[in-house]
Design a protein around this motif. Sequence first.
Motif, PDB file in Angstrom:
ATOM      1  N   ILE A  43      36.803 110.997  -3.276  1.00 16.63           N
ATOM      2  CA  ILE A  43      37.970 111.427  -4.034  1.00 16.63           C
ATOM      3  C   ILE A  43      39.044 111.902  -3.058  1.00 16.63           C
ATOM      4  O   ILE A  43      38.784 112.740  -2.200  1.00 16.63           O
ATOM      5  CB  ILE A  43      37.607 112.555  -5.017  1.00 16.63           C
ATOM      6  N   GLU A  44      40.250 111.333  -3.189  1.00 17.31           N
ATOM      7  CA  GLU A  44      41.323 111.628  -2.233  1.00 17.31           C
ATOM      8  C   GLU A  44      42.628 111.931  -2.970  1.00 17.31           C
ATOM      9  O   GLU A  44      42.688 111.889  -4.202  1.00 17.31           O
ATOM     10  CB  GLU A  44      41.535 110.420  -1.301  1.00 17.31           C
ATOM     11  N   ASN A  45      43.649 112.242  -2.184  1.00 18.78           N
ATOM     12  CA  ASN A  45      45.003 112.453  -2.696  1.00 18.78           C
ATOM     13  C   ASN A  45      45.036 113.496  -3.813  1.00 18.78           C
ATOM     14  O   ASN A  45      45.620 113.281  -4.876  1.00 18.78           O
ATOM     15  CB  ASN A  45      45.597 111.122  -3.185  1.00 18.78           C
ATOM     16  N   HIS A  46      44.350 114.614  -3.559  1.00 20.21           N
ATOM     17  CA  HIS A  46      44.334 115.733  -4.502  1.00 20.21           C
ATOM     18  C   HIS A  46      43.828 115.325  -5.886  1.00 20.21           C
ATOM     19  O   HIS A  46      44.356 115.761  -6.920  1.00 20.21           O
ATOM     20  CB  HIS A  46      45.728 116.360  -4.627  1.00 20.21           C
ATOM     21  N   GLY A  47      42.816 114.476  -5.898  1.00 22.57           N
ATOM     22  CA  GLY A  47      42.195 114.074  -7.158  1.00 22.57           C
ATOM     23  C   GLY A  47      42.878 112.934  -7.876  1.00 22.57           C
ATOM     24  O   GLY A  47      42.527 112.620  -9.022  1.00 22.57           O
ATOM     25  N   LYS A  48      43.830 112.269  -7.221  1.00 22.76           N
ATOM     26  CA  LYS A  48      44.573 111.177  -7.862  1.00 22.76           C
ATOM     27  C   LYS A  48      44.015 109.798  -7.515  1.00 22.76           C
ATOM     28  O   LYS A  48      44.465 108.789  -8.055  1.00 22.76           O
ATOM     29  CB  LYS A  48      46.055 111.240  -7.473  1.00 22.76           C
ATOM     30  N   PHE A  49      43.049 109.730  -6.629  1.00 24.70           N
ATOM     31  CA  PHE A  49      42.433 108.452  -6.238  1.00 24.70           C
ATOM     32  C   PHE A  49      40.953 108.682  -6.030  1.00 24.70           C
ATOM     33  O   PHE A  49      40.533 109.698  -5.461  1.00 24.70           O
ATOM     34  CB  PHE A  49      43.046 107.916  -4.945  1.00 24.70           C
ATOM     35  N   TYR A  50      40.155 107.723  -6.506  1.00 25.64           N
ATOM     36  CA  TYR A  50      38.735 107.795  -6.150  1.00 25.64           C
ATOM     37  C   TYR A  50      38.129 106.403  -6.100  1.00 25.64           C
ATOM     38  O   TYR A  50      38.611 105.462  -6.733  1.00 25.64           O
ATOM     39  CB  TYR A  50      37.978 108.723  -7.104  1.00 25.64           C
ATOM     40  N   SER A  51      37.093 106.301  -5.291  1.00 28.00           N
ATOM     41  CA  SER A  51      36.349 105.045  -5.189  1.00 28.00           C
ATOM     42  C   SER A  51      34.868 105.366  -5.346  1.00 28.00           C
ATOM     43  O   SER A  51      34.427 106.494  -5.120  1.00 28.00           O
ATOM     44  CB  SER A  51      36.609 104.363  -3.842  1.00 28.00           C
ATOM     45  N   TRP A  52      34.107 104.356  -5.754  1.00 29.66           N
ATOM     46  CA  TRP A  52      32.676 104.545  -5.951  1.00 29.66           C
ATOM     47  C   TRP A  52      31.914 103.354  -5.410  1.00 29.66           C
ATOM     48  O   TRP A  52      32.445 102.251  -5.303  1.00 29.66           O
ATOM     49  CB  TRP A  52      32.365 104.758  -7.434  1.00 29.66           C
TER      50      TRP A  52
END
Length: 305
Positions: A43-52
């Motif tokens: 989770i990156e960009n202060h919770g605005k992007f995530y990958s799994w």
Amino acid sequence: MYIRKSILIKKSPKEIFSLINDFHKWSKWSPWLIADPKTKLMIENHGKFYSWNSEIIGSGSMQILTEEPNESVAYNLIFLTPWKSQARIDIFLNEKKEGTEVVWTMKSQLPFYLFWMKKSMQIYVGMDYERGLLLLKDYAEHGKVFSKLEFNGIKTCEETLYLGFKRECSFTTFEEQMTTDFQKVMPYIMENHKEAIKGNPFALYHKFNPVKDKVVYTIGIPISKVFKELNSEYFIKRLPKMNVHSILHIGKYQHLANAWSAQMMYQRSKQFKSKKRLPPFEVYLNSPTDTPEHKLKTEVLFPVV
């Protein structure tokens, strides 16, 4: 392909907005992540992007594109596996007298070689959305979800003699119909053959096809002996000894689809090979008549080779 699902949540748009515009919160109610607690999340960009990345649920990423405070959030969704695709996701919050109507939509195009799957994909992804909205409702209203999965792997079920009652109905009515049937079957056996009950009730799913709107199931009650006198609606059969893949669901029956969806994901990712001639089934390990909803235990079992 377009999907739209909605639910009423008894919270304000402001309270729900904080749960959908920060991916740190998504993991609490995601209808996919519940199937694999070992999923690797970034989770990156202060919770605005995530990958799994998961052997069970596949891999991909999601990014928030735009957001209107307490009104809506738009996302870009990219799947890498089990196949590559991209979708536009929107969640809208519509204030109502009773709370907030949450509307979850998706617009996407399937890869050209999967065009024949469009109808089934709309239905099954729509079911995922329905699972997710129920989890979000729990989390928003209670601060936690009432659905937990325990992954038990392969185990052996011994041969079981059972009294059965079979039903064919539509997918859209089967939950209500099954409730009605259990309210009929249990009193019958308790009044006539209580001393022969030998185990927890279960339901075998011979057919479960939401695309064709058809479900065929058998309600089974394990028994210790064959009865000479039996109502014509009922029959006695045996489940053979078999190996099964087991997932235990703890929580409300309305969330049972989480266990079934997880089993399908485990099967699709080749964690086990199903034995096609035997139907999957669920076993009810305690009773809703004397057990709080959040403590109900149901084991979902897929026969395996």
